[in-house]
Design a protein around this motif. Sequence first.
Motif: not given
Length: 75
Positions: A1-3, A10-15, A19-27, A46-51
Amino acid sequence: VKVLVLNDTRITWKQLEILKPHFPSLEELHYCDNETTEIPQSDLVIANWSKLKVLNLLNNKLTWSSIALLQTLPW
């Protein structure tokens, strides 16, 4: 998933942290209309999503300190 579109969810930053590990290629992350007021510095997910190239935060209620925190991003 790129997008990933999470507008008006109403999802929070904690949520987002969960999710972060499930979207390593997020652009693109579209996180509009979620009434978010703060981005905790310790949870700057968002700092951990390098792409990540696009971060859309329209129509949230971010504080100036949270907006200033976005300057620390590597991109």
